[in-house]
Scaffold this motif. Structure first.
Motif, PDB file in Angstrom:
ATOM      1  N   ARG A 177     -23.703   4.435  93.912  1.00  0.00           N
ATOM      2  CA  ARG A 177     -24.770   3.710  94.598  1.00  0.00           C
ATOM      3  C   ARG A 177     -24.208   3.135  95.894  1.00  0.00           C
ATOM      4  NH1 ARG A 177     -29.864   1.339  93.201  1.00  0.00           N
ATOM      5  NH2 ARG A 177     -30.765   0.801  95.212  1.00  0.00           N
ATOM      6  N   ALA A 178     -24.846   3.432  97.014  1.00  0.00           N
ATOM      7  CA  ALA A 178     -24.451   2.891  98.315  1.00  0.00           C
ATOM      8  C   ALA A 178     -25.509   1.908  98.787  1.00  0.00           C
ATOM      9  CB  ALA A 178     -24.273   4.018  99.325  1.00  0.00           C
ATOM     10  N   LEU A 179     -25.090   0.844  99.438  1.00  0.00           N
ATOM     11  CA  LEU A 179     -26.027  -0.140  99.973  1.00  0.00           C
ATOM     12  C   LEU A 179     -25.464  -0.747 101.242  1.00  0.00           C
ATOM     13  CD1 LEU A 179     -25.811  -3.453  97.930  1.00  0.00           C
ATOM     14  CD2 LEU A 179     -24.331  -1.533  97.426  1.00  0.00           C
ATOM     15  N   ALA A 180     -26.362  -1.258 102.057  1.00  0.00           N
ATOM     16  CA  ALA A 180     -25.950  -1.893 103.298  1.00  0.00           C
ATOM     17  C   ALA A 180     -25.462  -3.306 103.018  1.00  0.00           C
ATOM     18  CB  ALA A 180     -27.113  -1.923 104.282  1.00  0.00           C
ATOM     19  N   TRP A 181     -24.508  -3.753 103.790  1.00  0.00           N
ATOM     20  CA  TRP A 181     -24.030  -5.124 103.684  1.00  0.00           C
ATOM     21  C   TRP A 181     -23.638  -5.606 105.068  1.00  0.00           C
ATOM     22  CZ3 TRP A 181     -18.760  -7.332 102.578  1.00  0.00           C
ATOM     23  CH2 TRP A 181     -17.757  -6.596 103.209  1.00  0.00           C
ATOM     24  N   HIS A 381     -28.165   6.859  95.934  1.00  0.00           N
ATOM     25  CA  HIS A 381     -28.137   6.605  94.489  1.00  0.00           C
ATOM     26  C   HIS A 381     -28.204   7.930  93.741  1.00  0.00           C
ATOM     27  CE1 HIS A 381     -29.937   4.311  90.798  1.00  0.00           C
ATOM     28  NE2 HIS A 381     -28.735   4.808  90.578  1.00  0.00           N
ATOM     29  N   ARG A 382     -27.080   8.304  93.117  1.00  0.00           N
ATOM     30  CA  ARG A 382     -26.998   9.590  92.444  1.00  0.00           C
ATOM     31  C   ARG A 382     -26.203   9.454  91.143  1.00  0.00           C
ATOM     32  NH1 ARG A 382     -24.407  13.108  97.105  1.00  0.00           N
ATOM     33  NH2 ARG A 382     -23.315  11.129  97.414  1.00  0.00           N
ATOM     34  N   HIS A 383     -26.558  10.306  90.177  1.00  0.00           N
ATOM     35  CA  HIS A 383     -25.833  10.369  88.902  1.00  0.00           C
ATOM     36  C   HIS A 383     -25.423  11.810  88.639  1.00  0.00           C
ATOM     37  CE1 HIS A 383     -26.313   6.432  86.706  1.00  0.00           C
ATOM     38  NE2 HIS A 383     -27.068   6.242  87.753  1.00  0.00           N
ATOM     39  N   LEU A 384     -24.169  11.992  88.284  1.00  0.00           N
ATOM     40  CA  LEU A 384     -23.665  13.311  87.937  1.00  0.00           C
ATOM     41  C   LEU A 384     -23.382  13.336  86.435  1.00  0.00           C
ATOM     42  CD1 LEU A 384     -22.668  15.964  89.490  1.00  0.00           C
ATOM     43  CD2 LEU A 384     -20.377  15.099  89.013  1.00  0.00           C
TER      44      LEU A 384
END
Length: 392
Positions: A177-181, A381-384
């Motif tokens: 999960r990537a998000l801005a900060w 947002h990805r799931h492997l």
């Protein structure tokens, strides 16, 4: 030492600080909570060898001072205190808690034996508390549970300019999960592994408003809540986490040694079959048919150009369901997944639709959220998941 507050504020503040207390410790004072009242503020802190927590809330200070008492015993007392005003004081060698005609007395621990609270590491930036808490919850499901491989029980937290990336894996699945900060400087860069259990507790305890400041140092990470302060004892909104005084919270956690594998190459697939379906109905269907799956028996998904057929169980106990879906890249493909892993991945996604990038049975499968069937996938947002070979 003497101060007055209300039962709700006191109980929730004690509970927040007591999260870090060890269940058992060869050092008795580490089972204690340090309470310090001065200038209209009560500070409660606790620590063990892995983490520390400190919270400040406004109180009516009658006499300033500090005291060290057994934290879990104090927490038990707070849970049974009647609602209403509470008065706390140190009298001789006892810490008394009185409210609504009920009184408790606790023996105090030696202050001189209590270690100093770790300082907050170097500030690196700040992030929205709600976004951060959601991101931690989304990736934590993929963290390992085997303490024999400590690094896999952690969440990778990497900082690269204005992007924070969280990732976790137990070798059978990988969540990112990537998000801005908001970094302190444009060239901020870091790559550390935080214990997943600790980070999940911290994220859950954060106020759902405001921001949390992130600090990183040699071997530790710190979080300081900077959201708007609330009135002591005020009623919280439904679903809110943390005590009314959460803006005064500060916690540190020792980092795990080692590095998690990078996900870049794993998430890159060559000419996959792509299937898209509604996420919520699929999640319900997986839970439904998995009722007949025993142990780690897989749930099979048969994708055709216009549908997905779910199957679970074998021999006497079986279940199946058909849902609309769109498949591109092949005339049909069948894959199977551990039902618990697939449920976790679908639950973590917060989109209307889900996209499957499939390489085939027994190979990697990438799940990505979509806002609509024809929308672009959300790379943040990805799931492997490792698919299993379906039982025929």
């Amino acid at each position: 030492m003497e101060f007055r507050t209300d039962r709700s504020t006191f109980a929730e503040t004690v509970a927040w600080a007591a999260r870090v207390l060890p269940t058992r410790s060869p050092v008795p004072v580490l089972g204690g909570l340090l309470l310090a009242a001065e200038g209209g503020t009560l500070r409660i802190s606790g620590l063990d060898y892995e983490a520390s927590a400190c919270i400040e809330v406004p109180v009516d200070t009658v006499r300033p001072g500090k005291v060290l008492v057994m934290g879990r015993r104090l927490l038990d007392i707070c849970r049974v205190l009647p609602e209403g005003p509470v008065e706390c004081a140190v009298e001789a060698s006892r810490f008394t808690v009185t409210g609504a005609g009920t009184s408790f007395g606790l023996s105090v621990l030696p202050l001189d034996d209590y270690p100093a609270l770790p300082a907050l590491p170097e500030l690196r930036g700040s992030v929205d508390t709600a976004a951060f808490a959601a991101a931690v919850a989304h990736v934590a499901v993929a963290a390992g549970r085997d303490d024999a491989l400590p690094v896999l029980t952690g969440i990778r937290l990497s900082l690269d300019g204005g992007t924070m990336t969280l990732a976790a894996t137990d070798r059978y699945r990988f969540a990112v999960r990537a998000l801005a900060w908001d970094p302190e400087s444009e060239d901020v860069s870091a790559d550390v592994v935080v214990p997943a259990r600790r980070l999940t507790e911290i994220a859950r305890s954060l106020s759902r408003t405001g921001t949390v400041r992130v600090a990183l140092g040699e071997g530790s990470i710190g979080f300081e809540n900077t959201g708007p302060q609330k009135t002591p004892g005020a009623r919280r909104t439904a679903g809110a986490q943390g005590p009314p005084g959460t803006p005064g919270t500060r916690t540190t956690v020792r980092l795990l040694e080692g590095r998690l594998p990078r996900h870049d190459k794993l998430f890159t697939m060559d000419s996959p079959a792509v299937a898209v379906t509604d996420r919520a109905p699929l999640l319900e269907a997986v839970r439904r048919v998995a009722v007949v799956a025993e142990g780690v028996s897989p749930v099979r998904l048969d994708f055709s150009p216009d549908a997905v057929h779910l199957h679970a169980g074998y021999e006497d106990d079986v279940a199946s369901q058909r849902l609309p879906a769109v498949l591109a890249g092949t005339g049909g493909i069948a894959v199977a997944f551990n039902p618990a892993y697939l449920t976790d991945a679908l639950s973590a996604l917060d989109s209307d639709c889900v996209r499957f990038d499939l390489l085939g049975p027994g190979q990697r499968a990438l799940l990505t959220g979509l806002s609509a069937p024809d929308a672009d996938p959300d790379p943040a947002h990805r799931h492997l998941l490792m698919s299993l070979k379906p039982l025929m």
